[in-house]
Design an enzyme around this catalytic site. Structure first.
Site, PDB file in Angstrom:
ATOM      1  N   GLU A   1     -37.855  -6.152  54.407  1.00  0.00           N
ATOM      2  CA  GLU A   1     -38.352  -4.932  53.753  1.00  0.00           C
ATOM      3  C   GLU A   1     -39.322  -4.211  54.674  1.00  0.00           C
ATOM      4  OE1 GLU A   1     -39.761  -5.804  49.798  1.00  0.00           O
ATOM      5  OE2 GLU A   1     -37.837  -6.609  49.202  1.00  0.00           O
TER       6      GLU A   1
ATOM      7  N   HIS B   1     -38.192  -1.760  46.333  1.00  0.00           N
ATOM      8  CA  HIS B   1     -39.189  -2.696  45.788  1.00  0.00           C
ATOM      9  C   HIS B   1     -40.165  -1.985  44.838  1.00  0.00           C
ATOM     10  CE1 HIS B   1     -41.155  -6.838  46.684  1.00  0.00           C
ATOM     11  NE2 HIS B   1     -41.465  -6.435  45.466  1.00  0.00           N
TER      12      HIS B   1
ATOM     13  N   ARG C   1     -36.595 -11.544  44.543  1.00  0.00           N
ATOM     14  CA  ARG C   1     -36.892 -11.584  45.970  1.00  0.00           C
ATOM     15  C   ARG C   1     -35.591 -11.479  46.753  1.00  0.00           C
ATOM     16  NH1 ARG C   1     -41.177 -10.179  45.093  1.00  0.00           N
ATOM     17  NH2 ARG C   1     -43.195 -11.046  45.633  1.00  0.00           N
TER      18      ARG C   1
HETATM   19  P1  NAD Z   1     -42.175 -17.128  36.689  1.00  0.00           P
HETATM   20  O1  NAD Z   1     -42.846 -18.166  37.521  1.00  0.00           O
HETATM   21  O2  NAD Z   1     -42.756 -16.784  35.362  1.00  0.00           O
HETATM   22  O3  NAD Z   1     -40.637 -17.521  36.460  1.00  0.00           O
HETATM   23  C1  NAD Z   1     -39.835 -17.984  37.478  1.00  0.00           C
HETATM   24  C2  NAD Z   1     -38.916 -19.032  36.872  1.00  0.00           C
HETATM   25  O4  NAD Z   1     -37.952 -19.404  37.868  1.00  0.00           O
HETATM   26  C3  NAD Z   1     -39.647 -20.317  36.460  1.00  0.00           C
HETATM   27  O5  NAD Z   1     -39.487 -20.549  35.072  1.00  0.00           O
HETATM   28  C4  NAD Z   1     -38.993 -21.391  37.298  1.00  0.00           C
HETATM   29  O6  NAD Z   1     -38.841 -22.627  36.631  1.00  0.00           O
HETATM   30  C5  NAD Z   1     -37.646 -20.749  37.585  1.00  0.00           C
HETATM   31  N1  NAD Z   1     -36.939 -21.374  38.687  1.00  0.00           N
HETATM   32  C6  NAD Z   1     -37.446 -21.994  39.790  1.00  0.00           C
HETATM   33  N2  NAD Z   1     -36.441 -22.501  40.536  1.00  0.00           N
HETATM   34  C7  NAD Z   1     -35.294 -22.196  39.901  1.00  0.00           C
HETATM   35  C8  NAD Z   1     -33.929 -22.462  40.167  1.00  0.00           C
HETATM   36  N3  NAD Z   1     -33.553 -23.163  41.247  1.00  0.00           N
HETATM   37  N4  NAD Z   1     -33.008 -21.996  39.301  1.00  0.00           N
HETATM   38  C9  NAD Z   1     -33.375 -21.305  38.206  1.00  0.00           C
HETATM   39  N5  NAD Z   1     -34.656 -21.055  37.871  1.00  0.00           N
HETATM   40  C10 NAD Z   1     -35.599 -21.482  38.721  1.00  0.00           C
HETATM   41  O7  NAD Z   1     -42.075 -15.827  37.626  1.00  0.00           O
HETATM   42  P2  NAD Z   1     -41.890 -14.309  37.171  1.00  0.00           P
HETATM   43  O8  NAD Z   1     -43.234 -13.706  36.972  1.00  0.00           O
HETATM   44  O9  NAD Z   1     -40.895 -14.251  36.098  1.00  0.00           O
HETATM   45  O10 NAD Z   1     -41.315 -13.693  38.544  1.00  0.00           O
HETATM   46  C11 NAD Z   1     -39.995 -13.960  38.937  1.00  0.00           C
HETATM   47  C12 NAD Z   1     -39.744 -13.382  40.332  1.00  0.00           C
HETATM   48  O11 NAD Z   1     -39.900 -11.959  40.310  1.00  0.00           O
HETATM   49  C13 NAD Z   1     -40.678 -13.877  41.436  1.00  0.00           C
HETATM   50  O12 NAD Z   1     -39.913 -14.053  42.622  1.00  0.00           O
HETATM   51  C14 NAD Z   1     -41.629 -12.713  41.647  1.00  0.00           C
HETATM   52  O13 NAD Z   1     -42.208 -12.726  42.922  1.00  0.00           O
HETATM   53  C15 NAD Z   1     -40.682 -11.552  41.437  1.00  0.00           C
HETATM   54  N6  NAD Z   1     -41.313 -10.276  41.105  1.00  0.00           N
HETATM   55  C16 NAD Z   1     -40.793  -9.162  41.695  1.00  0.00           C
HETATM   56  C17 NAD Z   1     -41.321  -7.923  41.363  1.00  0.00           C
HETATM   57  C18 NAD Z   1     -40.803  -6.679  42.020  1.00  0.00           C
HETATM   58  O14 NAD Z   1     -41.583  -5.776  42.240  1.00  0.00           O
HETATM   59  N7  NAD Z   1     -39.536  -6.573  42.310  1.00  0.00           N
HETATM   60  C19 NAD Z   1     -42.382  -7.822  40.446  1.00  0.00           C
HETATM   61  C20 NAD Z   1     -42.860  -8.989  39.855  1.00  0.00           C
HETATM   62  C21 NAD Z   1     -42.318 -10.228  40.189  1.00  0.00           C
HETATM   63  C1  MLT Z   2     -44.839  -9.187  42.949  1.00  0.00           C
HETATM   64  O1  MLT Z   2     -44.499 -10.306  43.363  1.00  0.00           O
HETATM   65  O2  MLT Z   2     -45.797  -9.028  42.170  1.00  0.00           O
HETATM   66  C2  MLT Z   2     -44.016  -8.025  43.347  1.00  0.00           C
HETATM   67  O3  MLT Z   2     -43.366  -8.187  44.521  1.00  0.00           O
HETATM   68  C3  MLT Z   2     -44.603  -6.700  43.109  1.00  0.00           C
HETATM   69  C4  MLT Z   2     -45.523  -6.108  44.122  1.00  0.00           C
HETATM   70  O4  MLT Z   2     -46.729  -6.312  44.060  1.00  0.00           O
HETATM   71  O5  MLT Z   2     -45.058  -5.362  44.955  1.00  0.00           O
END
Ligand code: NAD
Ligand code: MLT
Length: 315
Positions: free
Chosen positions: A265, A283, A236
Site C-alpha cells: 500500500e 484502505h 489486510r
Molecule cells: P478481531 O480481533 O475482533 O477479530 C479477528 C478474528 O479473526 C478473531 O476472532 C480471530 O479469532 C479470528 N481469526 C484468527 N485467525 C483466524 C483464522 N485462521 N481463520 C479464521 N478466523 C481467524 O479483529 P477486528 O477488529 O474484527 O479486525 C479484523 C481485521 O480487520 C484486522 O486485520 C484489522 O487490522 C482489520 N481492519 C481493517 C480496517 C480497514 O481500514 N480496512 C479497519 C479496521 C480493522
Molecule cells: C486498522 O487496523 O485500524 C485499519 O487498518 C484502519 C486504519 O487505521 O487505517
C-alpha cells in the site's frame, strides 16, 4: 502505578481531539506528519510517547534510536506497522484502540458487498464516460437468499453478519476461537472452512494477517467455490492471494472482488485495482469522521489512564 509522560510525538494524521486531551493533561504534544524514515529515527530520541495511525512504520531502527520512549499508541486496530517484538525487548508498551473503527470497517464491507452485487462501480464508470448502452452488460444479482461466508467472527465479522442478515442473506462462518454457540447468538452458522467454501455466494475475510491467514483464499480455495463467487477484503492485503484472485477473475470462477486493502500500500501494481470486476478503495475502512474521532479520543485517554495509573490496554 503512575507513569510520567512529558512529551508525545504524533506522526500521522490523527483527529485534533487526541492533541487536546493530551495537552489538557499536561503533556507536550508535537504533531509532525511529514517526517521521513530517517528524520523519524533522528527525532524520536526527544519523546517519551509516540502516536501513529498506519502510515508511520515504527521499525526496529526507530525503536532502537529511541532513548526515552515508553509508549507507542496506534490509533486503530492492526499493529502490523509497529515492530512489537523490538518494542517489547526495550520495555516499550504498545497500545491500540480495537473497536474504535469496527462499525466503519463493517459498514464499508457491507457497501462493497452491495456494490459488487449490482455492479455499481461499472455503472458509475459508464455514466462518467457517457456510455448509457453499458447498462445491458450490467445485470446484477439480489443479495436476498444468498449465502455470505464470514472468515473471522470477531468484532468486524460479527457486525457485518448482523447487517447483511437484514438483506435476507444466510450467514455462515468460521473462527478458531469463536465457538458455534456464540456465533449462533448473532445468526452465524459456524462450520469448518472445507464445508464453508462450496456453500458461499460471497466470502468476506475479517482476520488479522498472520501466517495462518496469509494467502488463505488461494487457487485451491477458489476451485472449491461455486463458479461466480464474489470476495471482499477489508481486513489486510494478502489474506486473499492476489495472484490467485486475478486468475480466478480472468477465468470467470470469481465474478467480482471488493478490495480495500492490498499486499503493498499503495499497490506497486494496480492491475487488480483497475480490473473491471474489482471494486477497489484505498484502505478507507476506518476513514470516517466518527471512527477517527473515536480512535483519537481512545488512544489519548488510554495514555492519560496510564499516566494516572488507572487502566492499561496493551496491543
Ligand atoms: P478481531 O480481533 O475482533 O477479530 C479477528 C478474528 O479473526 C478473531 O476472532 C480471530 O479469532 C479470528 N481469526 C484468527 N485467525 C483466524 C483464522 N485462521 N481463520 C479464521 N478466523 C481467524 O479483529 P477486528 O477488529 O474484527 O479486525 C479484523 C481485521 O480487520 C484486522 O486485520 C484489522 O487490522 C482489520 N481492519 C481493517 C480496517 C480497514 O481500514 N480496512 C479497519 C479496521 C480493522
Ligand atoms: C486498522 O487496523 O485500524 C485499519 O487498518 C484502519 C486504519 O487505521 O487505517
Amino acid at each position: 502505578m503512575a507513569f510520567s509522560l512529558k512529551s508525545v510525538l504524533i506522526s500521522d494524521e490523527i483527529d485534533q481531539k487526541c492533541v487536546d486531551i493530551l495537552q489538557s493533561n499536561g503533556v507536550q504534544v508535537t504533531k509532525n506528519t511529514k517526517l521521513s524514515k530517517e528524520e523519524l529515527v533522528q527525532e524520536i530520541a526527544k519523546y517519551d510517547g509516540l502516536v501513529v495511525r498506519s502510515a508511520t512504520k515504527v521499525t526496529a531502527d526507530v525503536i532502537n534510536a529511541a532513548k526515552n520512549l515508553k509508549i507507542i499508541g496506534r490509533a486503530g486496530t492492526g499493529v502490523d506497522n509497529i515492530d512489537c517484538d523490538a518494542a517489547t525487548k526495550k520495555g516499550i508498551i504498545v497500545m491500540n484502540t480495537p473497536g474504535g473503527n469496527t462499525l466503519s470497517a463493517a459498514e464499508l464491507t457491507c457497501a462493497l458487498i452491495c456494490g459488487l452485487s449490482r455492479n455499481i462501480h461499472n455503472g458509475d464508470r459508464a455514466m462518467k464516460t457517457e456510455t448509457w448502452s453499458e447498462r445491458k452488460k450490467l445485470m446484477g444479482n439480489e443479495l436476498y437468499g444468498k449465502t455470505l461466508a464470514i472468515v473471522g467472527l470477531g468484532r468486524i465479522g460479527k457486525e457485518v453478519a448482523i447487517r447483511m442478515q437484514s438483506f435476507g442473506m444466510k450467514t455462515i462462518g468460521f473462527d478458531p476461537i469463536i465457538p458455534g454457540e456464540v456465533s449462533a447468538e448473532f445468526g452465524v452458522e459456524w462450520m469448518e472452512l472445507d464445508r464453508l467454501w462450496p456453500l458461499a455466494d460471497y466470502i468476506t475475510v475479517h482476520t488479522p494477517l498472520i501466517p495462518q491467514t496469509k494467502n488463505l483464499i488461494s487457487d485451491k480455495v477458489f476451485s472449491t467455490c461455486k463458479k461466480g463467487i464474489r470476495v471482499v477484503n477489508v481486513a489486510r492485503g494478502g489474506i486473499i492471494d492476489e495472484e490467485a484472485l486475478l486468475r480466478a477473475l480472468e477465468s470467470g470462477q470469481c465474478a467480482g472482488a471488493g478490495l480495500d486493502v492490498f499486499t503493498s500500500e499503495p499497490p506497486k501494481d494496480f492491475t487488480l485495482a483497475k480490473h473491471p470486476k474489482v471494486l477497489a478503495t484505498p484502505h478507507l475502512g476506518a476513514s470516517t469522521v466518527e471512527a477517527q474521532e473515536r480512535v483519537a479520543v481512545e488512544i489519548a485517554e488510554q495514555f492519560v489512564d496510564l499516566m494516572k495509573g488507572t487502566q492499561l490496554f496493551g496491543a
